[in-house]
Scaffold this motif. Structure first.
Motif, PDB file in Angstrom:
ATOM      1  N   ASN A  34       0.823  -1.214   0.000  1.00 11.28           N
ATOM      2  CA  ASN A  34       0.000   0.000   0.000  1.00 11.28           C
ATOM      3  C   ASN A  34       0.859   1.268   0.000  1.00 11.28           C
ATOM      4  O   ASN A  34       2.072   1.222   0.104  1.00 11.28           O
ATOM      5  N   GLU A  35       0.197   2.412  -0.124  1.00  9.76           N
ATOM      6  CA  GLU A  35       0.883   3.688  -0.295  1.00  9.76           C
ATOM      7  C   GLU A  35       0.963   4.497   1.000  1.00  9.76           C
ATOM      8  O   GLU A  35       1.051   5.729   0.954  1.00  9.76           O
ATOM      9  N   TYR A  36       0.889   3.844   2.143  1.00 13.54           N
ATOM     10  CA  TYR A  36       1.037   4.572   3.400  1.00 13.54           C
ATOM     11  C   TYR A  36       2.347   5.359   3.410  1.00 13.54           C
ATOM     12  O   TYR A  36       2.429   6.471   3.904  1.00 13.54           O
ATOM     13  N   TYR A  37       3.415   4.751   2.877  1.00 17.13           N
ATOM     14  CA  TYR A  37       4.630   5.474   2.537  1.00 17.13           C
ATOM     15  C   TYR A  37       5.116   4.930   1.206  1.00 17.13           C
ATOM     16  O   TYR A  37       4.537   3.971   0.670  1.00 17.13           O
ATOM     17  N   ASP A  38       6.138   5.528   0.639  1.00 11.43           N
ATOM     18  CA  ASP A  38       6.603   5.231  -0.710  1.00 11.43           C
ATOM     19  C   ASP A  38       6.761   3.724  -0.941  1.00 11.43           C
ATOM     20  O   ASP A  38       7.600   3.067  -0.319  1.00 11.43           O
ATOM     21  N   SER A  39       5.947   3.195  -1.841  1.00 12.99           N
ATOM     22  CA  SER A  39       5.984   1.751  -2.096  1.00 12.99           C
ATOM     23  C   SER A  39       7.277   1.325  -2.787  1.00 12.99           C
ATOM     24  O   SER A  39       7.596   0.129  -2.824  1.00 12.99           O
ATOM     25  N   ARG A  40       8.028   2.275  -3.323  1.00 17.75           N
ATOM     26  CA  ARG A  40       9.315   1.914  -3.931  1.00 17.75           C
ATOM     27  C   ARG A  40      10.269   1.352  -2.879  1.00 17.75           C
ATOM     28  O   ARG A  40      11.080   0.467  -3.184  1.00 17.75           O
ATOM     29  N   LEU A  41      10.167   1.879  -1.654  1.00 18.23           N
ATOM     30  CA  LEU A  41      10.996   1.342  -0.567  1.00 18.23           C
ATOM     31  C   LEU A  41      10.623  -0.111  -0.308  1.00 18.23           C
ATOM     32  O   LEU A  41      11.498  -0.957  -0.088  1.00 18.23           O
ATOM     33  N   LYS A  42       9.343  -0.414  -0.355  1.00 12.44           N
ATOM     34  CA  LYS A  42       8.894  -1.788  -0.146  1.00 12.44           C
ATOM     35  C   LYS A  42       9.394  -2.699  -1.261  1.00 12.44           C
ATOM     36  O   LYS A  42       9.849  -3.821  -1.008  1.00 12.44           O
ATOM     37  N   SER A  43       9.327  -2.201  -2.493  1.00 11.74           N
ATOM     38  CA  SER A  43       9.840  -2.992  -3.622  1.00 11.74           C
ATOM     39  C   SER A  43      11.336  -3.234  -3.485  1.00 11.74           C
ATOM     40  O   SER A  43      11.826  -4.332  -3.787  1.00 11.74           O
ATOM     41  N   ASP A  44      12.056  -2.209  -3.036  1.00 13.50           N
ATOM     42  CA  ASP A  44      13.503  -2.362  -2.863  1.00 13.50           C
ATOM     43  C   ASP A  44      13.831  -3.334  -1.730  1.00 13.50           C
ATOM     44  O   ASP A  44      14.830  -4.061  -1.795  1.00 13.50           O
ATOM     45  N   ARG A  45      13.009  -3.338  -0.684  1.00 10.06           N
ATOM     46  CA  ARG A  45      13.222  -4.324   0.388  1.00 10.06           C
ATOM     47  C   ARG A  45      13.080  -5.737  -0.166  1.00 10.06           C
ATOM     48  O   ARG A  45      13.888  -6.624   0.142  1.00 10.06           O
ATOM     49  N   LEU A  46      12.037  -5.949  -0.966  1.00 13.12           N
ATOM     50  CA  LEU A  46      11.841  -7.275  -1.568  1.00 13.12           C
ATOM     51  C   LEU A  46      13.018  -7.631  -2.467  1.00 13.12           C
ATOM     52  O   LEU A  46      13.499  -8.771  -2.454  1.00 13.12           O
ATOM     53  N   ALA A  47      13.484  -6.655  -3.244  1.00  9.08           N
ATOM     54  CA  ALA A  47      14.618  -6.907  -4.132  1.00  9.08           C
ATOM     55  C   ALA A  47      15.863  -7.267  -3.337  1.00  9.08           C
ATOM     56  O   ALA A  47      16.695  -8.073  -3.797  1.00  9.08           O
ATOM     57  N   SER A  48      16.002  -6.691  -2.132  1.00 10.88           N
ATOM     58  CA  SER A  48      17.183  -6.976  -1.314  1.00 10.88           C
ATOM     59  C   SER A  48      17.205  -8.416  -0.813  1.00 10.88           C
ATOM     60  O   SER A  48      18.260  -8.912  -0.412  1.00 10.88           O
ATOM     61  N   ILE A  49      16.055  -9.074  -0.832  1.00 18.60           N
ATOM     62  CA  ILE A  49      15.995 -10.491  -0.436  1.00 18.60           C
ATOM     63  C   ILE A  49      16.750 -11.340  -1.447  1.00 18.60           C
ATOM     64  O   ILE A  49      17.362 -12.356  -1.104  1.00 18.60           O
TER      65      ILE A  49
END
Length: 321
Positions: A34-49
């Motif tokens: 969701n967009e509670y905060y920048d979803s790009r950060l969430k995508s980058d967290r997933l990418a860091s996995i």
């Protein structure tokens, strides 16, 4: 073993996924991005996995109980780590219905999925130190009543604990609720004070300091949290109970010390503007760790003198500062 992690693109969730994979488990991650905060950060967290044959991700909202039930049925998890929630104390006054949807309806959706999935032997879920409110005598013990929440967010997390208690009693479900105390570190949340302060100090902007800075927080570094999370998830409680544990640093620090440490790590002075106490905020948090230390040999090892510098280093690298 097979483990479902909700909130897998979140701060604690993404760290937990990495640790569980490293421990040799298979993980199905769920997050609505969701967009509670920048979803790009969430995508980058997933990418860091990174690419891992034992990790799969599903973009799904936990309030969609039919989809959640389908995922549980198909994946047949042995453990569930439920971290997905609408976070934030102050935002709960701006968008109250989102907290009822995510934190209550979403928690019920997970409980029902667990109840109807025989393979699940243990549900671990996130609660919060916010449930203690301002009336609890420090240090805060799991035996305290915690029945005077001063924010809607805190009320929903306490309600989650009560929902879990009823499901353990009715359906003999092994559960563990974790009251997190101000978790911080790399890949953190942009709505948290340490992130806001770091950004402002590096940009030479003033920071808002509430209650004249006369606040104390029990800061907990993410690595300490994740280490014990893996142990708890792998375990199975006895007697089909709903256990509650504090996870904190047990070393409450004045907000002034925290700001000074961030400024030191940033190499720039903090420009403080002082404001009255905010509605919904608490004066102090302080975790009694007797229970989790006894059962899981938990010890908070990383103090803010190391943890804050680690976060600021990560922040500079992430934003190429």
């Amino acid at each position: 073993m097979r483990i479902i992690v909700t909130g897998a693109a979140g701060f604690i969730g993404s760290h937990a996924v990495k640790a569980l994979l490293q421990a040799g488990h298979s993980v199905l991650g769920i997050d609505n991005m969701n967009e509670y905060y920048d979803s790009r950060l969430k995508s980058d967290r997933l990418a860091s996995i990174g690419d891992n044959k034992d990790f799969r991700f599903e973009k799904t909202d936990i309030t969609d109980h039919r989809k959640i039930a389908e995922l549980f049925s198909n994946y047949a998890p042995e453990r569930v780590l439920h971290l997905a929630a609408q976070a934030g104390v102050r935002y709960s006054m701006e968008s109250p219905f989102s907290y009822i949807e995510s934190n209550l309806k979403g928690h019920l959706s997970i409980l029902e999925a667990v109840r109807n999935t025989p393979s699940v032997k243990h549900l671990v879920y996130a609660s919060s130190s916010s449930v203690y409110g301002n009336d609890t005598i420090a240090p805060f013990s799991e035996n305290d009543r915690a029945d005077k929440p001063i924010s809607l967010y805190a009320a929903t997390k306490r309600a989650d604990e009560l929902l879990s208690e009823s499901y353990s009693s009715l359906y003999k479900i092994n559960q563990t609720g974790l009251r997190f105390f101000t978790v911080y570190g790399p890949w953190g949340r942009p709505d948290m004070a340490y992130w806001i302060f770091t950004k402002a100090i590096l940009e030479s902007n003033p920071i808002k300091v509430f209650n004249g800075g006369n606040l104390e927080r029990d800061f907990t570094y993410i690595d300490d949290v994740v280490d014990v999370l893996v142990k708890i998830v792998e375990d199975i409680p006895k007697n089909n109970q709903n256990r509650i544990y504090n996870i904190g640093g047990s070393r409450p620090r004045p907000l002034r010390d925290f700001i000074e440490e961030i400024a030191l790590a940033c190499g720039k002075p903090a420009i403080c503007q002082y404001y009255p106490m905010q509605p919904g905020d608490v004066y102090r948090t302080y975790a009694d760790l007797t229970k989790i230390s006894k059962d899981y040999n938990y010890e908070a090892r990383v103090g803010i003198e190391i943890g804050i510098h680690s976060f600021v280093d990560w922040y500079r690298g992430y934003y190429k500062i």
